[in-house]
Design an enzyme around this catalytic site. Structure first.
Site, PDB file in Angstrom:
ATOM      1  N   ILE A  94       0.741  -1.351  -0.064  1.00 52.49           N
ATOM      2  CA  ILE A  94       0.047  -0.077   0.018  1.00 52.49           C
ATOM      3  C   ILE A  94       0.917   1.240   0.106  1.00 52.49           C
ATOM      4  CG2 ILE A  94      -1.841  -1.205   0.978  1.00 52.49           C
ATOM      5  CD1 ILE A  94      -0.997   0.108   3.751  1.00 52.49           C
ATOM      6  N   ASP A 115       6.734  17.121  13.415  1.00 47.59           N
ATOM      7  CA  ASP A 115       6.220  16.975  11.916  1.00 47.59           C
ATOM      8  C   ASP A 115       4.985  16.631  11.691  1.00 47.59           C
ATOM      9  OD1 ASP A 115       6.530  16.868   9.274  1.00 47.59           O
ATOM     10  OD2 ASP A 115       7.194  14.704   9.111  1.00 47.59           O
TER      11      ASP A 115
END
EC number: 2.7.10.1
Length: 984
Positions: free
Chosen positions: A625, A744
């Site tokens: 994926i 982040d």
């Protein structure tokens, strides 16, 4: 069958007479004047007559019983004058069994000893001289039977003693049953038995193309050569029919006979054919089939067409499907229906089979009704349902069943029930409880409501002791329940009475409302004695802890003095960078504090402490994926013993890694394993004892938040978007309380599950360890990689990462969410972004963004980090907005914030566009380029005249996209009216 017949002889018979002067062979005539050979004797006037006549050798040919027939005449003794008294009117007949000739003219034996007497023959009528004179042989006939045993032949002898007789004809024959066909079996010719009453058994065999029905097959041959007593029979086999009861004829082409028996061939049933003779079955034509239980005489049928006119009724997370039967049933009356359920991604590009929790009433397969009720679906989830029509021959067809599909998306639903509660601690006046999140939250959990009351009886249930119980009996105090609320899955109930049992229930709330209360559970406060006993047990521990605390404080002061002296001479950036990961802010009393795995001397020890090792045999990898910094990311399944199978995401470490890369890869698991919050991605475990090394986390069906929002542009309401933001803020608040700084935070690092629950992810440090210049998201700064567009200015300039810098990043995430995944600062370069922020420019409100949300963004983007709101305050602010949706109705505009300079990108300069393609690209709607051009909107002047109906007609159906394009068209019209000649 005749063995000998003198009437057919044309030459001398050559029998043997004794004495030679006795029997004499002469010719004569029978009644029909046919010439015959005869023997006669009439020496009656001579004394002592003993005349023998012996036939030739007669082959019996296997006969067991031989019959003789003689025609003869005898002279009446009274008609002879002067005849002596020895004259007789009879003679004797003998036979003799032999394997060879026994008499010739030269040798023979003429006594009665070797012969067997058959009979003494007497005439019915004797004749006179006159009668005998014309040589016309009339006379009597006598038949006698003699049984022959084992010899191959017999000889017959006639002895006349003083008689005048003539043997006109002699015949020897035997009887047999002829070959016959009876009951479709053939029986060979069969000799009769040795006795007249004998029955000889004959075995039969079936004629060609017939088969036995009863065994054995036999007939009996009686002494008269007649068949009798049939036993057993044959009948014509499949593919053959009887003909005149003696033969089995093949069925002609186009006909068949399915089974053995007396039946006739029949024409092939509808939709079948037989191209060859003797067909036991007619083959179905192409597209037609027979079910396993259909007889060969049944017509071939086909599969049904698909159901028609499907109606779907969606009610939150359940659906009713109704349909009409297929137009074509395939010629059968056993049509049933199967329901295939598929759960899809938001863009419906990928679907997978629904899990086993989905319920179908009355059933999923073999429905006889044209209606089904489906429940236990996920909220806010696209589904595709296939309604298959099948019948008795559908399993014979090489093609899948005909079906009709219906696409639906479930609505928001209240959360499911909280499964259980646990007591964390208890005092005399309070109880602290915790509970897991509902298995199906069906959205973002806003808070929990607890209902509790004091139980009149201290006994909850007989099988419960201590703290946890199951459903107690009804209590009058239940009507005086108290209510408490908690924004997390823990709560402390205070103001309770000592030593009392309390019944507690909890339920979760989303924007769709409250779910059902959990089952009633019993918990008890401590009595005064319990409290004192517990205090006595803990006193040594408290004293020891206090002493250790004093030692720790003294040590800490000493270390601080040493460190402060060293800090004047040390400028080690990396150490201070690590320190900020776990030393920023102050944790709440009793709150678990994050521990940086890089502070461990052996990083593998951190993995063992914080991450559960999983046996690789429990993991099943299914499909790729994505790809991460260290290797590929897979979707798979995890089945732990005693637990149900779940979908998981599997990060792998690529081959050829160094020990440093392995440590860095597993550091993310060491970090993640310390967190336990519904809005933080959950670590299932790691695989380190086999290759490849894996990090296994929960699987998030909708992937990254930024791409998910872009795929569903305009599809969510403001309150749904605020619910997503609230979940992200709750997760970040938890991290801040753990003293963890994310660094982040961005929409790309938020994952979304099928219930639209957003979870913070990406705790890896790889971006600081590898210098990947191919990704413009991260820019090198002071030896590290920084995502400039999401990072606070103090972190960019001084690498000062704190929870306050995470708040700045959270404001950018808010902007991403409200703009449905648009890139912050658009196509500006990273340096331009830094310059704009230094000049106090901030992002403008996204289209249709509520003013209150944009103001919260601006608060997060305060230059002074100390003035930014704390994450706990952000959660409270968002909760107030959700409780009061009216506060979100005022839409923000650029002019509404005069004190804050904003980057203006809402109204592009249309004079700079030379084509419709350029304009669509500027408003991020390039996907509709072909729609505009093929419909004839090839110039901006034509576009400026478009209406909402025009957009629908050319295929712009999403409400959000329509609004964005129409707003741009309105601005285009304004600029055109101000400068009518400026645009070509």
């Amino acid at each position: 069958e005749t063995l000998m017949d003198t009437r057919t002889a044309t030459a001398e018979l050559g029998w043997t007479a004794n004495p030679p002067s006795g029997w004499e062979e002469v010719s004569g005539y029978d009644e029909n004047l046919n010439t015959i050979r005869t023997y006669q004797v009439c020496n009656v006037f001579e004394p002592n007559q003993n005349n023998w006549l012996l036939t030739t050798f007669i082959n019996r040919r296997g006969a067991h019983r031989i019959y003789t027939e003689m025609r003869f005449t005898v002279r009446d003794c009274s008609s002879l004058p002067n005849v002596p008294g020895s004259c007789k009117e009879t003679f004797n007949l003998y036979y003799y069994e032999t394997d060879s000739v026994i008499a010739t003219k030269k040798s023979a034996f003429w006594t009665e000893a070797p012969y067997l007497k058959v009979d003494t023959i007497a005439a019915d009528e004797s004749f006179s001289q006159v009668d005998f004179g014309g040589r016309l042989m009339k006379g009597x006939x006598x038949x006698x039977x003699x049984x022959x045993x084992x010899x191959x032949x017999x000889x017959x002898x006639x002895x006349x003693x003083x008689x005048x007789x003539x043997x006109x004809x002699x015949x020897x024959f035997f009887k047999k049953c002829p070959s016959v066909v009876q009951n479709f079996a053939i029986f060979p010719e069969t000799m009769t038995g040795a006795e007249s009453t004998s029955l000889v058994t004959a075995r039969g065999t079936c004629i060609p193309n017939a088969e036995e029905v009863d065994v054995p097959i036999k007939l009996y041959c009686n002494g008269d050569g007649e068949w009798m007593v049939p036993i057993g029979r044959c009948t014509c086999k499949a593919g053959y029919e009887p003909e005149n009861n003696v033969a089995c004829r093949a069925c002609p082409a186009g006909t068949f006979k399915a089974s053995q028996g007396a039946g006739l061939c029949a024409r092939c049933p509808p939709n079948s054919r037989s191209s060859a003779e003797a067909s036991p079955l007619c083959a179905c034509r192409n597209g037609y089939f027979r079910a396993d239980l259909d007889p060969p005489t049944a017509a071939c049928t086909s599969v049904p067409s698909g159901p028609r006119n499907v109606i779907s009724i969606v009610n939150e997370t359940s659906i009713i499907l109704e349909w009409n039967p297929p137009r074509e049933t395939g010629g059968r009356d056993d049509v049933t229906y199967n329901i295939v359920c598929k759960k899809c991604r938001a863009d419906r590009r990928a679907c997978s089979r629904c899990d086993d929790n989905v319920e179908f009433v009355p059933r999923q397969l073999g429905l006889t009704e044209t209606r089904v009720f489906i429940s236990s679906l996920w909220a806010h989830t696209p589904y595709t349902f296939e309604i298959q029509a099948v019948n008795g021959v559908s399993n014979k067809s090489p093609f899948p069943p005909q079906h009709v599909s219906v696409n639906i998306t479930t609505n928001q639903a209240a959360p499911s029930t909280v499964p259980i509660m646990h007591q964390v601690s208890a005092t005399m006046r309070s109880i602290t409880l915790s509970w897991p999140q509902p298995e199906q939250p069906n959205g973002i959990i806003l808070d929990y409501e607890l209902r509790y009351y004091e139980k009149l009886s201290r006994i909850c249930t007989p099988d419960v002791s201590g703290t946890v119980g199951s459903r107690p009996a009804a209590d009058h105090n239940e009507y005086n329940s108290s209510v408490a609320r908690s924004q997390t899955n823990t709560a402390r109930l205070e103001g309770l009475r000592p030593g009392m049992v309390y019944v507690v229930q909890v339920r979760a709330r989303t924007v769709a409302g409250y779910g059902k209360y959990s089952g009633k559970m019993c918990f008890q406060t401590l009595t005064d004695d319990d409290y004192k006993s517990e205090l006595r047990e803990q006193l040594p521990l408290i004293a020891g802890s206090a002493a250790a605390g004093v030692v720790f404080i003294v040590s800490l002061v000493a270390i601080s003095i040493v460190c402060s002296r060293k800090r004047a001479y040390s400028k080690e950036v990396v150490y201070s960078d690590k320190l900020q990961h776990y030393s920023t802010g102050r944790g709440s009393p009793g709150m678990k504090i994050y521990i940086d795995p890089f502070t461990y001397e052996d990083p593998n020890e951190a993995v063992r402490e914080f991450a559960k090792e999983i046996d690789v045999s429990f993991v099943k990898i299914e499909e790729v994926i994505g790809a991460g910094e260290f290797g590929e990311v897979y979707k798979g399944r995890l089945k732990l013993p005693g637990k149900r199978e779940i979908y998981v995401a599997i990060k792998t470490l690529k081959a050829g890694y160094s020990e440093k890369q392995r440590r860095d890869f597993l550091s993310e698991a060491s970090i993640m394993g310390q967190f336990d919050h519904p809005n933080i991605i959950r670590l299932e475990g790691v695989v380190t004892k086999s290759r490849p090394v894996m990090i296994i986390t929960e699987f998030m069906e909708n992937g990254a938040l930024d791409s998910f929002l872009r795929q569903n542009d305009g599809q969510f309401t403001v309150i749904q978007l605020v619910g997503m933001l609230r979940g992200i803020a709750a997760g970040m608040k938890y991290l801040a309380e753990m003293n963890y700084v994310h660094r982040d935070l961005a929409a790309r690092n938020i994952l979304v599950n099928s219930n639209l629950v957003c979870k913070v992810s990406d705790f890896g440090l790889s971006r600081y360890l590898q210098d990947d210049t191919s990704d413009p998201t991260y820019t090198s700064s002071l030896g590290g990689k920084i995502p400039v567009r999401w990072t606070a200015p103090e972190a960019i300039a001084y690498r000062k990462f704190t929870s306050a810098s995470d708040v700045w990043s959270y404001g950018i995430v808010m902007w991403e969410v409200m703009s449905f995944g648009e890139r912050p600062y658009w196509d500006m370069s990273n340096q331009d972004v830094i310059n704009a922020i230094e000049q106090d420019y901030r992002l403008p409100p996204p289209m249709d963004c509520p003013a209150a949300l944009h103001q919260l963004m601006l608060d997060c983007w305060q230059k002074d980090r100390n003035t930014r709101p704390r994450l706990a305050e952000i959660v409270n602010t968002l909760d107030k907005m959700i409780r009061n949706p009216a506060s979100l109705k005022t839409v923000a505009t650029i002019t509404a914030v005069p004190s804050q300079p904003l980057l203006d990108r809402s109204i592009p300069d249309f004079t700079a566009f030379t084509s419709v393609e350029d304009w669509l690209s500027a408003v991020k709607m390039s996907q509709y380029r072909d729609n505009f051009l093929s419909a004839g909107f090839t110039s901006l002047q034509l576009v400026a005249q478009m209406t909402s109906e025009d957009l629908l007609r050319i295929g712009v159906t999403l409400a959000g996209h329509q609004k964005k394009i129409l707003n741009s068209i309105q601005s285009m019209r304004v600029q055109m009216s101000q400068s009518p000649t400026s645009m070509a």
